[in-house]
Design a protein around this motif. Structure first.
Motif, mmCIF file in Angstrom:
data_model
loop_
_atom_site.group_PDB
_atom_site.id
_atom_site.type_symbol
_atom_site.label_atom_id
_atom_site.label_comp_id
_atom_site.label_asym_id
_atom_site.label_seq_id
_atom_site.Cartn_x
_atom_site.Cartn_y
_atom_site.Cartn_z
ATOM 1 N N GLN A 79 0.823 -1.209 0.000
ATOM 2 C CA GLN A 79 0.000 0.000 0.000
ATOM 3 C C GLN A 79 0.863 1.268 0.000
ATOM 4 O O GLN A 79 0.595 2.202 -0.761
ATOM 5 N N THR A 80 1.899 1.308 0.848
ATOM 6 C CA THR A 80 2.752 2.492 0.890
ATOM 7 C C THR A 80 3.560 2.629 -0.396
ATOM 8 O O THR A 80 3.806 3.747 -0.855
ATOM 9 N N PHE A 81 3.951 1.502 -0.984
ATOM 10 C CA PHE A 81 4.684 1.543 -2.248
ATOM 11 C C PHE A 81 3.798 2.121 -3.351
ATOM 12 O O PHE A 81 4.213 3.031 -4.079
ATOM 13 N N ILE A 82 2.594 1.626 -3.465
ATOM 14 C CA ILE A 82 1.678 2.121 -4.505
ATOM 15 C C ILE A 82 1.395 3.606 -4.301
ATOM 16 O O ILE A 82 1.405 4.388 -5.258
ATOM 17 N N LYS A 83 1.169 4.006 -3.067
ATOM 18 C CA LYS A 83 0.914 5.415 -2.767
ATOM 19 C C LYS A 83 2.118 6.276 -3.165
ATOM 20 O O LYS A 83 1.957 7.366 -3.731
ATOM 21 N N SER A 84 3.321 5.795 -2.889
ATOM 22 C CA SER A 84 4.540 6.531 -3.260
ATOM 23 C C SER A 84 4.656 6.684 -4.773
ATOM 24 O O SER A 84 4.977 7.770 -5.271
ATOM 25 N N ILE A 85 4.422 5.608 -5.490
ATOM 26 C CA ILE A 85 4.531 5.660 -6.948
ATOM 27 C C ILE A 85 3.450 6.572 -7.532
ATOM 28 O O ILE A 85 3.714 7.351 -8.462
ATOM 29 N N GLU A 86 2.250 6.498 -6.999
ATOM 30 C CA GLU A 86 1.189 7.398 -7.463
ATOM 31 C C GLU A 86 1.586 8.861 -7.235
ATOM 32 O O GLU A 86 1.352 9.712 -8.094
ATOM 33 N N TYR A 87 2.198 9.137 -6.097
ATOM 34 C CA TYR A 87 2.665 10.492 -5.816
ATOM 35 C C TYR A 87 3.718 10.924 -6.837
ATOM 36 O O TYR A 87 3.642 12.025 -7.400
ATOM 37 N N ILE A 88 4.701 10.084 -7.066
ATOM 38 C CA ILE A 88 5.771 10.410 -8.019
ATOM 39 C C ILE A 88 5.187 10.697 -9.401
ATOM 40 O O ILE A 88 5.530 11.692 -10.044
ATOM 41 N N LEU A 89 4.296 9.828 -9.847
ATOM 42 C CA LEU A 89 3.730 9.984 -11.190
ATOM 43 C C LEU A 89 2.766 11.165 -11.298
ATOM 44 O O LEU A 89 2.475 11.612 -12.404
ATOM 45 N N SER A 90 2.292 11.682 -10.167
ATOM 46 C CA SER A 90 1.375 12.824 -10.198
ATOM 47 C C SER A 90 2.103 14.165 -10.195
ATOM 48 O O SER A 90 1.471 15.213 -10.325
ATOM 49 N N GLN A 91 3.420 14.136 -10.025
ATOM 50 C CA GLN A 91 4.178 15.381 -9.975
ATOM 51 C C GLN A 91 4.205 16.051 -11.349
ATOM 52 O O GLN A 91 4.220 15.370 -12.380
ATOM 53 N N PRO A 92 4.215 17.381 -11.384
ATOM 54 C CA PRO A 92 4.248 18.072 -12.674
ATOM 55 C C PRO A 92 5.542 17.781 -13.431
ATOM 56 O O PRO A 92 6.584 17.499 -12.822
ATOM 57 N N ASP A 93 5.470 17.876 -14.726
ATOM 58 C CA ASP A 93 6.645 17.610 -15.546
ATOM 59 C C ASP A 93 7.787 18.560 -15.193
ATOM 60 O O ASP A 93 8.950 18.181 -15.290
ATOM 61 N N SER A 94 7.467 19.764 -14.773
ATOM 62 C CA SER A 94 8.519 20.714 -14.396
ATOM 63 C C SER A 94 9.358 20.180 -13.225
ATOM 64 O O SER A 94 10.568 20.415 -13.162
ATOM 65 N N GLU A 95 8.736 19.453 -12.301
ATOM 66 C CA GLU A 95 9.476 18.866 -11.174
ATOM 67 C C GLU A 95 10.397 17.746 -11.667
ATOM 68 O O GLU A 95 11.550 17.644 -11.250
ATOM 69 N N TYR A 96 9.889 16.922 -12.561
ATOM 70 C CA TYR A 96 10.742 15.886 -13.151
ATOM 71 C C TYR A 96 11.921 16.527 -13.889
ATOM 72 O O TYR A 96 13.069 16.100 -13.742
ATOM 73 N N GLN A 97 11.649 17.550 -14.683
ATOM 74 C CA GLN A 97 12.707 18.215 -15.449
ATOM 75 C C GLN A 97 13.760 18.830 -14.527
ATOM 76 O O GLN A 97 14.955 18.798 -14.828
ATOM 77 N N ARG A 98 13.331 19.375 -13.392
ATOM 78 C CA ARG A 98 14.266 19.942 -12.423
ATOM 79 C C ARG A 98 15.193 18.866 -11.875
ATOM 80 O O ARG A 98 16.408 19.041 -11.792
ATOM 81 N N LYS A 99 14.624 17.728 -11.526
ATOM 82 C CA LYS A 99 15.432 16.626 -11.004
ATOM 83 C C LYS A 99 16.353 16.058 -12.083
ATOM 84 O O LYS A 99 17.520 15.768 -11.822
ATOM 85 N N ALA A 100 15.838 15.912 -13.295
ATOM 86 C CA ALA A 100 16.651 15.395 -14.401
ATOM 87 C C ALA A 100 17.834 16.322 -14.693
ATOM 88 O O ALA A 100 18.946 15.856 -14.987
ATOM 89 N N ALA A 101 17.612 17.633 -14.592
ATOM 90 C CA ALA A 101 18.705 18.588 -14.804
ATOM 91 C C ALA A 101 19.768 18.455 -13.717
ATOM 92 O O ALA A 101 20.970 18.558 -14.003
ATOM 93 N N LEU A 102 19.354 18.213 -12.495
ATOM 94 C CA LEU A 102 20.321 17.988 -11.416
ATOM 95 C C LEU A 102 21.116 16.706 -11.644
ATOM 96 O O LEU A 102 22.333 16.670 -11.422
ATOM 97 N N VAL A 103 20.434 15.657 -12.066
ATOM 98 C CA VAL A 103 21.130 14.400 -12.379
ATOM 99 C C VAL A 103 22.210 14.672 -13.420
ATOM 100 O O VAL A 103 23.366 14.272 -13.255
ATOM 101 N N GLU A 104 21.842 15.369 -14.469
ATOM 102 C CA GLU A 104 22.801 15.672 -15.538
ATOM 103 C C GLU A 104 23.950 16.540 -15.023
ATOM 104 O O GLU A 104 25.109 16.328 -15.388
ATOM 105 N N ALA A 105 23.648 17.495 -14.160
ATOM 106 C CA ALA A 105 24.683 18.382 -13.634
ATOM 107 C C ALA A 105 25.713 17.629 -12.790
ATOM 108 O O ALA A 105 26.893 17.992 -12.780
#
Length: 112
Positions: A79-105
């Motif tokens: 249950q906590t795993f599914i809730k976590s994944i649902e949260y991650i997938l509900s984040q705006p694309d701008s949040e993903y892009q911010r994290k992806a830019a940090l990974v690249e940096a």
């Protein structure tokens, strides 16, 4: 780095890990220890990591903002795993892009 033994795999955007490099997210699951080459493979592939245990953050080099460039999936139970994944997938694309830019940096720190 004095506190642990770190190694980096041969992944990246090349032929070593083509599917990982096409993925948005990569799970950092525990191996024999809290750390695993999977995390470095994920970072070198330009994929945003998903940590699966709080202890995984504790053993990583402190000069990288791991919590800022990753997500966390609570694997206490299904249950906590599914809730976590649902949260991650509900984040705006701008949040993903911010994290992806940090990974690249931070990739150059591990590409040796």
């Amino acid at each position: 780095l004095r506190q642990g033994n770190y190694s980096v795999g041969a992944c990246g955007k090349g032929i070593q890990c083509p599917t990982l490099a096409k993925s948005k997210y990569g799970f950092h699951v525990r191996g024999d220890t809290w750390g695993a080459n999977r995390l470095m493979d994920t970072v070198m592939s330009g994929t945003v990591p998903i940590f699966t245990a709080p202890q995984q953050y504790d053993i990583m080099p402190p000069f990288v903002p791991w919590k800022e460039l990753s997500y966390f999936a609570n694997m206490t139970n299904q249950q906590t795993f599914i809730k976590s994944i649902e949260y991650i997938l509900s984040q705006p694309d701008s949040e993903y892009q911010r994290k992806a830019a940090l990974v690249e940096a931070y990739q150059p720190l591990f590409d040796h």
